[in-house]
Design a protein around this motif. Structure first.
Motif, PDB file in Angstrom:
ATOM      1  N   ALA A  37       0.684  -1.312  -0.178  1.00  0.00           N
ATOM      2  CA  ALA A  37      -0.017   0.157   0.193  1.00  0.00           C
ATOM      3  C   ALA A  37       1.159   1.534  -0.125  1.00  0.00           C
ATOM      4  N   ARG A  38       2.703   1.302   0.998  1.00  0.00           N
ATOM      5  CA  ARG A  38       3.164   1.889   1.148  1.00  0.00           C
ATOM      6  C   ARG A  38       3.625   2.911  -0.904  1.00  0.00           C
ATOM      7  N   ALA A  39       3.366   1.923  -1.335  1.00  0.00           N
ATOM      8  CA  ALA A  39       3.870   1.596  -3.219  1.00  0.00           C
ATOM      9  C   ALA A  39       2.779   2.737  -4.000  1.00  0.00           C
ATOM     10  N   VAL A  40       1.384   2.996  -3.763  1.00  0.00           N
ATOM     11  CA  VAL A  40       0.499   2.723  -4.243  1.00  0.00           C
ATOM     12  C   VAL A  40      -0.403   4.136  -3.953  1.00  0.00           C
ATOM     13  N   ASN A  41      -0.582   5.027  -4.850  1.00  0.00           N
ATOM     14  CA  ASN A  41      -1.183   6.178  -4.525  1.00  0.00           C
ATOM     15  C   ASN A  41      -2.886   6.166  -4.468  1.00  0.00           C
ATOM     16  N   SER A  42      -2.891   7.165  -3.554  1.00  0.00           N
ATOM     17  CA  SER A  42      -4.787   7.443  -3.180  1.00  0.00           C
ATOM     18  C   SER A  42      -6.105   6.678  -4.562  1.00  0.00           C
ATOM     19  N   ARG A  43      -4.987   6.726  -5.899  1.00  0.00           N
ATOM     20  CA  ARG A  43      -5.693   6.592  -7.081  1.00  0.00           C
ATOM     21  C   ARG A  43      -5.208   5.417  -7.432  1.00  0.00           C
ATOM     22  N   GLY A  44      -5.122   4.273  -6.595  1.00  0.00           N
ATOM     23  CA  GLY A  44      -4.377   3.101  -7.618  1.00  0.00           C
ATOM     24  C   GLY A  44      -3.360   3.247  -8.345  1.00  0.00           C
ATOM     25  N   LEU A  45      -2.556   4.237  -8.256  1.00  0.00           N
ATOM     26  CA  LEU A  45      -1.648   4.378  -9.551  1.00  0.00           C
ATOM     27  C   LEU A  45      -0.042   3.499  -8.458  1.00  0.00           C
ATOM     28  N   ALA A  46       1.224   3.218  -9.779  1.00  0.00           N
ATOM     29  CA  ALA A  46       1.980   3.724  -8.714  1.00  0.00           C
ATOM     30  C   ALA A  46       3.538   3.246  -9.962  1.00  0.00           C
ATOM     31  N   ALA A  47       4.521   4.124  -9.596  1.00  0.00           N
ATOM     32  CA  ALA A  47       5.287   5.100 -10.487  1.00  0.00           C
ATOM     33  C   ALA A  47       6.193   3.632 -10.554  1.00  0.00           C
ATOM     34  N   ILE A  48       6.961   3.369 -11.698  1.00  0.00           N
ATOM     35  CA  ILE A  48       7.652   2.486 -12.410  1.00  0.00           C
ATOM     36  C   ILE A  48       8.681   2.149 -13.483  1.00  0.00           C
ATOM     37  N   ARG A  49       9.407   2.410 -13.660  1.00  0.00           N
ATOM     38  CA  ARG A  49      10.542   2.127 -14.511  1.00  0.00           C
ATOM     39  C   ARG A  49      11.713   1.421 -14.236  1.00  0.00           C
ATOM     40  N   ILE A  50      11.572   0.880 -15.518  1.00  0.00           N
ATOM     41  CA  ILE A  50      12.747  -0.638 -15.285  1.00  0.00           C
ATOM     42  C   ILE A  50      14.435   0.480 -15.416  1.00  0.00           C
ATOM     43  N   ASP A  51      15.653   0.066 -14.304  1.00  0.00           N
ATOM     44  CA  ASP A  51      16.756   1.127 -14.816  1.00  0.00           C
ATOM     45  C   ASP A  51      17.446   0.551 -15.386  1.00  0.00           C
ATOM     46  N   ALA A  52      18.289   1.252 -16.159  1.00  0.00           N
ATOM     47  CA  ALA A  52      18.916   1.095 -17.372  1.00  0.00           C
ATOM     48  C   ALA A  52      20.107   1.000 -16.649  1.00  0.00           C
ATOM     49  N   ASN A  53      21.421   0.860 -15.292  1.00  0.00           N
ATOM     50  CA  ASN A  53      21.959   0.040 -14.482  1.00  0.00           C
ATOM     51  C   ASN A  53      22.062  -0.614 -14.976  1.00  0.00           C
ATOM     52  N   PRO A  54      22.829  -1.421 -14.638  1.00  0.00           N
ATOM     53  CA  PRO A  54      22.997  -2.768 -15.161  1.00  0.00           C
ATOM     54  C   PRO A  54      22.686  -3.219 -13.243  1.00  0.00           C
ATOM     55  N   VAL A  55      23.585  -2.658 -12.358  1.00  0.00           N
ATOM     56  CA  VAL A  55      23.314  -2.992 -10.924  1.00  0.00           C
ATOM     57  C   VAL A  55      22.055  -3.522 -10.261  1.00  0.00           C
ATOM     58  N   ALA A  56      20.908  -2.028 -10.515  1.00  0.00           N
ATOM     59  CA  ALA A  56      20.186  -2.254 -10.241  1.00  0.00           C
ATOM     60  C   ALA A  56      18.944  -2.545 -11.124  1.00  0.00           C
ATOM     61  N   ARG A  57      19.553  -3.610 -12.367  1.00  0.00           N
ATOM     62  CA  ARG A  57      18.484  -3.889 -12.696  1.00  0.00           C
ATOM     63  C   ARG A  57      19.140  -5.449 -12.024  1.00  0.00           C
ATOM     64  N   HIS A  58      20.350  -5.950 -11.825  1.00  0.00           N
ATOM     65  CA  HIS A  58      21.221  -7.214 -10.962  1.00  0.00           C
ATOM     66  C   HIS A  58      20.576  -7.659  -9.936  1.00  0.00           C
ATOM     67  N   LEU A  59      20.625  -5.623  -8.839  1.00  0.00           N
ATOM     68  CA  LEU A  59      19.320  -6.765  -7.862  1.00  0.00           C
ATOM     69  C   LEU A  59      18.113  -6.913  -8.071  1.00  0.00           C
ATOM     70  N   ALA A  60      17.505  -6.350  -8.406  1.00  0.00           N
ATOM     71  CA  ALA A  60      16.041  -7.136  -8.367  1.00  0.00           C
ATOM     72  C   ALA A  60      15.509  -8.328  -9.635  1.00  0.00           C
ATOM     73  N   ARG A  61      16.971  -8.814 -10.384  1.00  0.00           N
ATOM     74  CA  ARG A  61      16.648 -10.041 -10.343  1.00  0.00           C
ATOM     75  C   ARG A  61      17.281 -11.298  -9.334  1.00  0.00           C
ATOM     76  N   LEU A  62      18.124 -10.327  -8.867  1.00  0.00           N
ATOM     77  CA  LEU A  62      18.192 -11.305  -7.496  1.00  0.00           C
ATOM     78  C   LEU A  62      17.217 -11.568  -6.311  1.00  0.00           C
ATOM     79  N   ALA A  63      16.088 -10.015  -6.580  1.00  0.00           N
ATOM     80  CA  ALA A  63      15.216 -10.171  -4.844  1.00  0.00           C
ATOM     81  C   ALA A  63      14.365 -10.431  -5.555  1.00  0.00           C
ATOM     82  N   GLY A  64      14.062 -11.052  -7.040  1.00  0.00           N
ATOM     83  CA  GLY A  64      13.000 -11.892  -7.149  1.00  0.00           C
ATOM     84  C   GLY A  64      11.814 -11.035  -7.734  1.00  0.00           C
ATOM     85  N   GLY A  65      11.992 -10.149  -7.781  1.00  0.00           N
ATOM     86  CA  GLY A  65      10.885  -9.339  -7.776  1.00  0.00           C
ATOM     87  C   GLY A  65      11.206  -7.726  -7.877  1.00  0.00           C
ATOM     88  N   VAL A  66      10.140  -6.699  -8.082  1.00  0.00           N
ATOM     89  CA  VAL A  66      11.128  -4.985  -8.441  1.00  0.00           C
ATOM     90  C   VAL A  66      11.122  -5.063  -7.271  1.00  0.00           C
TER      91      VAL A  66
END
Length: 155
Positions: A37-66
């Motif tokens: 719920a903390r990642a979603v605004n009052s209208r049910g929307l969430a901000a998302i992007r796919i980062d170009a940074n290879p470290v950020a992308r690798h961390l997301a893969r290791l975490a198994g989710g966003v």
């Protein structure tokens, strides 16, 4: 993209927007599917992007989710260009979150922000025939680039 699909409704976004600007500095507000719920605004929307940074992308893969992350600033204030430049008030707010917050110490260049303009944040406007977008924060991707990609910018 698979991780993003598990968090937001990507079908609400014109497909060319993702193909053209992801991975990269475009953040899109979309209907949330499976987020805290903390990642979603009052209208049910969430901000998302796919980062170009290879470290950020690798961390997301290791975490198994966003991963959720802030822009390293309090809304309306400039983002930090380095770990050392983080606003003390911002750090105090993170401290209150306890073990959910992580700030990497000053270290090798891979953990420092790239600098430059922050990501552009847009909201997809539903029910428009012209791929309408509202720019919520100007950033690295210009309005002109969004227009050139076939998106009508509304205020």
């Amino acid at each position: 993209m698979e991780q993003a699909e598990s968090a937001v409704n990507l079908k609400a976004m014109p497909g060319d927007l993702a193909r053209r600007f992801w991975p990269g500095p475009l953040t899109v507000l979309l209907p949330a599917i499976n987020l805290a719920a903390r990642a979603v605004n009052s209208r049910g929307l969430a901000a998302i992007r796919i980062d170009a940074n290879p470290v950020a992308r690798h961390l997301a893969r290791l975490a198994g989710g966003v991963l959720t992350a802030s822009s390293a600033n309090i809304s309306g204030k400039p983002p930090a260009a380095s770990v050392a430049a983080l606003d003390p008030q911002f750090l105090r707010r993170l401290e209150k979150l306890g073990d959910m917050a992580l700030v990497l110490p000053a270290c090798a260049p891979w953990c420092e922000p790239a600098g430059g303009l922050p990501s552009t944040i847009v909201e997809v406007l539903p029910k428009t025939n012209d791929n309408g977008l509202r720019v919520l924060r100007a950033g690295a991707i210009s309005r002109a680039a969004l227009n050139a990609a076939g998106h009508a910018i509304r205020d």
